[in-house]
Design a protein around this motif. Sequence first.
Motif, PDB file in Angstrom:
ATOM      1  N   VAL A 132       0.831  -1.207   0.000  1.00 33.80           N
ATOM      2  CA  VAL A 132       0.000   0.000   0.000  1.00 33.80           C
ATOM      3  C   VAL A 132       0.866   1.257   0.000  1.00 33.80           C
ATOM      4  CG1 VAL A 132      -1.639   1.362   1.383  1.00 33.80           C
ATOM      5  CG2 VAL A 132      -2.024  -1.090   1.041  1.00 33.80           C
ATOM      6  N   ASN A 133       1.925   1.263   0.800  1.00 36.43           N
ATOM      7  CA  ASN A 133       2.807   2.432   0.856  1.00 36.43           C
ATOM      8  C   ASN A 133       3.551   2.648  -0.466  1.00 36.43           C
ATOM      9  OD1 ASN A 133       2.102   3.088   3.470  1.00 36.43           O
ATOM     10  ND2 ASN A 133       3.787   1.956   4.404  1.00 36.43           N
ATOM     11  N   GLN A 134       4.017   1.550  -1.070  1.00 33.69           N
ATOM     12  CA  GLN A 134       4.707   1.678  -2.352  1.00 33.69           C
ATOM     13  C   GLN A 134       3.764   2.238  -3.415  1.00 33.69           C
ATOM     14  OE1 GLN A 134       8.048   1.026  -3.217  1.00 33.69           O
ATOM     15  NE2 GLN A 134       7.398   2.045  -5.088  1.00 33.69           N
ATOM     16  N   ALA A 135       2.513   1.772  -3.402  1.00 35.69           N
ATOM     17  CA  ALA A 135       1.535   2.279  -4.364  1.00 35.69           C
ATOM     18  C   ALA A 135       1.274   3.761  -4.143  1.00 35.69           C
ATOM     19  CB  ALA A 135       0.230   1.494  -4.246  1.00 35.69           C
ATOM     20  N   LYS A 136       1.172   4.152  -2.879  1.00 32.57           N
ATOM     21  CA  LYS A 136       0.863   5.548  -2.554  1.00 32.57           C
ATOM     22  C   LYS A 136       2.015   6.477  -2.903  1.00 32.57           C
ATOM     23  CE  LYS A 136      -0.580   8.500   1.308  1.00 32.57           C
ATOM     24  NZ  LYS A 136      -0.942   8.525   2.744  1.00 32.57           N
ATOM     25  N   TYR A 137       3.201   6.137  -2.429  1.00 31.47           N
ATOM     26  CA  TYR A 137       4.340   7.034  -2.614  1.00 31.47           C
ATOM     27  C   TYR A 137       4.994   6.882  -3.983  1.00 31.47           C
ATOM     28  CZ  TYR A 137       3.562   7.799   2.308  1.00 31.47           C
ATOM     29  OH  TYR A 137       2.958   8.101   3.508  1.00 31.47           O
ATOM     30  N   GLY A 138       4.697   5.762  -4.663  1.00 25.96           N
ATOM     31  CA  GLY A 138       5.174   5.578  -6.030  1.00 25.96           C
ATOM     32  C   GLY A 138       4.148   6.010  -7.054  1.00 25.96           C
ATOM     33  N   ASP A 139       3.042   6.585  -6.567  1.00 25.83           N
ATOM     34  CA  ASP A 139       1.988   7.137  -7.429  1.00 25.83           C
ATOM     35  C   ASP A 139       1.478   6.093  -8.419  1.00 25.83           C
ATOM     36  OD1 ASP A 139       0.264   9.150  -8.202  1.00 25.83           O
ATOM     37  OD2 ASP A 139       1.614   9.934  -9.730  1.00 25.83           O
ATOM     38  N   ALA A 140       1.118   4.919  -7.892  1.00 20.67           N
ATOM     39  CA  ALA A 140       0.626   3.846  -8.760  1.00 20.67           C
ATOM     40  C   ALA A 140      -0.781   4.155  -9.260  1.00 20.67           C
ATOM     41  CB  ALA A 140       0.634   2.518  -8.014  1.00 20.67           C
ATOM     42  N   PHE A 141      -1.009   3.860 -10.510  1.00 18.57           N
ATOM     43  CA  PHE A 141      -2.321   3.981 -11.133  1.00 18.57           C
ATOM     44  C   PHE A 141      -3.236   2.856 -10.674  1.00 18.57           C
ATOM     45  CE2 PHE A 141      -4.719   2.520 -15.017  1.00 18.57           C
ATOM     46  CZ  PHE A 141      -5.651   3.547 -15.053  1.00 18.57           C
ATOM     47  N   MET A 142      -2.631   1.688 -10.415  1.00 22.47           N
ATOM     48  CA  MET A 142      -3.388   0.503 -10.072  1.00 22.47           C
ATOM     49  C   MET A 142      -2.459  -0.520  -9.425  1.00 22.47           C
ATOM     50  SD  MET A 142      -4.933  -2.263 -12.797  1.00 22.47           S
ATOM     51  CE  MET A 142      -5.662  -0.994 -13.828  1.00 22.47           C
ATOM     52  N   ILE A 143      -2.996  -1.341  -8.530  1.00 20.03           N
ATOM     53  CA  ILE A 143      -2.298  -2.521  -8.015  1.00 20.03           C
ATOM     54  C   ILE A 143      -2.967  -3.745  -8.636  1.00 20.03           C
ATOM     55  CG2 ILE A 143      -1.717  -3.887  -5.964  1.00 20.03           C
ATOM     56  CD1 ILE A 143      -2.037  -1.269  -4.333  1.00 20.03           C
ATOM     57  N   LEU A 144      -2.174  -4.710  -9.070  1.00 24.83           N
ATOM     58  CA  LEU A 144      -2.720  -5.949  -9.610  1.00 24.83           C
ATOM     59  C   LEU A 144      -2.012  -7.100  -8.919  1.00 24.83           C
ATOM     60  CD1 LEU A 144      -3.636  -6.455 -13.322  1.00 24.83           C
ATOM     61  CD2 LEU A 144      -2.922  -8.364 -11.884  1.00 24.83           C
ATOM     62  N   MET A 145      -2.781  -7.941  -8.209  1.00 25.62           N
ATOM     63  CA  MET A 145      -2.137  -8.946  -7.373  1.00 25.62           C
ATOM     64  C   MET A 145      -2.940 -10.243  -7.314  1.00 25.62           C
ATOM     65  SD  MET A 145      -2.843  -7.370  -3.557  1.00 25.62           S
ATOM     66  CE  MET A 145      -1.871  -8.662  -2.737  1.00 25.62           C
ATOM     67  N   GLY A 146      -2.238 -11.337  -6.969  1.00 22.17           N
ATOM     68  CA  GLY A 146      -2.892 -12.619  -6.752  1.00 22.17           C
ATOM     69  C   GLY A 146      -3.772 -12.568  -5.523  1.00 22.17           C
ATOM     70  N   ALA A 147      -4.865 -13.302  -5.566  1.00 17.05           N
ATOM     71  CA  ALA A 147      -5.831 -13.256  -4.467  1.00 17.05           C
ATOM     72  C   ALA A 147      -5.320 -13.939  -3.203  1.00 17.05           C
ATOM     73  CB  ALA A 147      -7.148 -13.892  -4.898  1.00 17.05           C
ATOM     74  N   TYR A 148      -4.428 -14.905  -3.349  1.00 14.32           N
ATOM     75  CA  TYR A 148      -3.963 -15.644  -2.182  1.00 14.32           C
ATOM     76  C   TYR A 148      -2.475 -15.511  -1.948  1.00 14.32           C
ATOM     77  CZ  TYR A 148      -8.583 -17.630  -2.252  1.00 14.32           C
ATOM     78  OH  TYR A 148      -9.943 -17.775  -2.244  1.00 14.32           O
ATOM     79  N   GLY A 149      -1.663 -15.927  -2.911  1.00 13.77           N
ATOM     80  CA  GLY A 149      -0.230 -15.825  -2.713  1.00 13.77           C
ATOM     81  C   GLY A 149       0.354 -17.031  -2.023  1.00 13.77           C
ATOM     82  N   ALA A 150       1.544 -16.850  -1.478  1.00 16.42           N
ATOM     83  CA  ALA A 150       2.351 -17.977  -1.013  1.00 16.42           C
ATOM     84  C   ALA A 150       1.722 -18.748   0.121  1.00 16.42           C
ATOM     85  CB  ALA A 150       3.733 -17.474  -0.593  1.00 16.42           C
ATOM     86  N   SER A 151       0.957 -18.096   1.006  1.00 13.48           N
ATOM     87  CA  SER A 151       0.391 -18.814   2.145  1.00 13.48           C
ATOM     88  C   SER A 151      -0.900 -19.527   1.794  1.00 13.48           C
ATOM     89  CB  SER A 151       0.165 -17.871   3.328  1.00 13.48           C
ATOM     90  OG  SER A 151      -0.638 -16.785   2.949  1.00 13.48           O
ATOM     91  N   GLY A 152      -1.412 -19.261   0.601  1.00 14.65           N
ATOM     92  CA  GLY A 152      -2.440 -20.087   0.001  1.00 14.65           C
ATOM     93  C   GLY A 152      -3.759 -20.197   0.729  1.00 14.65           C
ATOM     94  N   PHE A 153      -4.233 -21.448   0.852  1.00 18.08           N
ATOM     95  CA  PHE A 153      -5.619 -21.707   1.235  1.00 18.08           C
ATOM     96  C   PHE A 153      -5.987 -21.192   2.615  1.00 18.08           C
ATOM     97  CE2 PHE A 153      -9.571 -23.638   0.483  1.00 18.08           C
ATOM     98  CZ  PHE A 153     -10.002 -24.267   1.639  1.00 18.08           C
ATOM     99  N   GLU A 154      -5.036 -21.165   3.537  1.00 21.11           N
ATOM    100  CA  GLU A 154      -5.354 -20.733   4.894  1.00 21.11           C
ATOM    101  C   GLU A 154      -5.872 -19.301   4.919  1.00 21.11           C
ATOM    102  OE1 GLU A 154      -1.679 -19.183   7.252  1.00 21.11           O
ATOM    103  OE2 GLU A 154      -0.988 -20.879   6.079  1.00 21.11           O
ATOM    104  N   GLU A 155      -5.489 -18.498   3.942  1.00 20.27           N
ATOM    105  CA  GLU A 155      -5.902 -17.100   3.942  1.00 20.27           C
ATOM    106  C   GLU A 155      -7.395 -16.950   3.691  1.00 20.27           C
ATOM    107  OE1 GLU A 155      -1.910 -14.672   2.772  1.00 20.27           O
ATOM    108  OE2 GLU A 155      -3.374 -15.036   1.207  1.00 20.27           O
ATOM    109  N   PHE A 156      -8.041 -18.001   3.151  1.00 20.56           N
ATOM    110  CA  PHE A 156      -9.486 -17.950   2.965  1.00 20.56           C
ATOM    111  C   PHE A 156     -10.179 -17.752   4.305  1.00 20.56           C
ATOM    112  CE2 PHE A 156     -13.138 -18.763   0.292  1.00 20.56           C
ATOM    113  CZ  PHE A 156     -14.109 -19.170   1.198  1.00 20.56           C
TER     114      PHE A 156
END
Length: 277
Positions: free
Chosen positions: A96-120
Amino acid sequence: MKRILVPVDFSGDSLRALRFGIYLANKLDCHLRMIHVQKSEKFEIPFHFEELKNEIIHTVQEYFDKLIKLHSADYCVKNGVFDFKIRTGSVYREIVNQAKYGDAFMILMGAYGASGFEEFFIGSNAVKVVTNATCPVITVQKEFDKGKLNTIVMPIDASTETRKKIPFVAEIAAQCKATIHILGVHETSDANVIGKIENYMRQAEDYFKEGNINYVKSIRKGENNTLSSLDYAREVDADLIAIMTEQAESSINMFFGSYAQQMINSSEIPILSVPND
């Protein structure tokens, strides 16, 4: 030039998001920046790359270099800068900080990532990023295998905030030559509520007409606006569903609090979440 930020933790989900991010960067003429967040300064070998199992790699930077070299045909940003940043700390805060201070137009990311199913069950970093980001966020669960973004579903409910996503959705649709499905959704038979939704749909229609953007309209009543939206998106083989991050809390609200998490966790279709700012 605008910039898309793509968090990469070297999981399959994050690489699927990266490919989608590169597609959009090329369509929208954006820079693309990857970000990897380490929990500590100690280097931990990412698990995803079978191709690199015999390589001796000591830093995350070396992994990025190998990633770009290994898949250079897939990972090609044509008109912008393709680079990366490495941060240490809380995953969602650093993104979030990188997007804010890097003036990102958009963030695009995987819904889960490395920790996978437990994040559900415990709440994913993706949901935390969506909730806290000041720019729109697209969350991706499966491979972007069509090679084109053809169909965007844009649910419209009776909240005043629902219209704020229209300009952003229009910009993406125009550059990708996509058709927008203006989908009115409601859980009530109240004529005043339905009339308000139909009025908002007409406003969206006028905006898209002015921008020469292809669109269709539909309205649906169901027990749950989230499920109605997902069912419709699956029927039309949508490539993206556009929602608001937050909307007013009421009996007619959609995607408030746990609903946003439900959408991200339940939808195999990428979700575009636009902040209510």
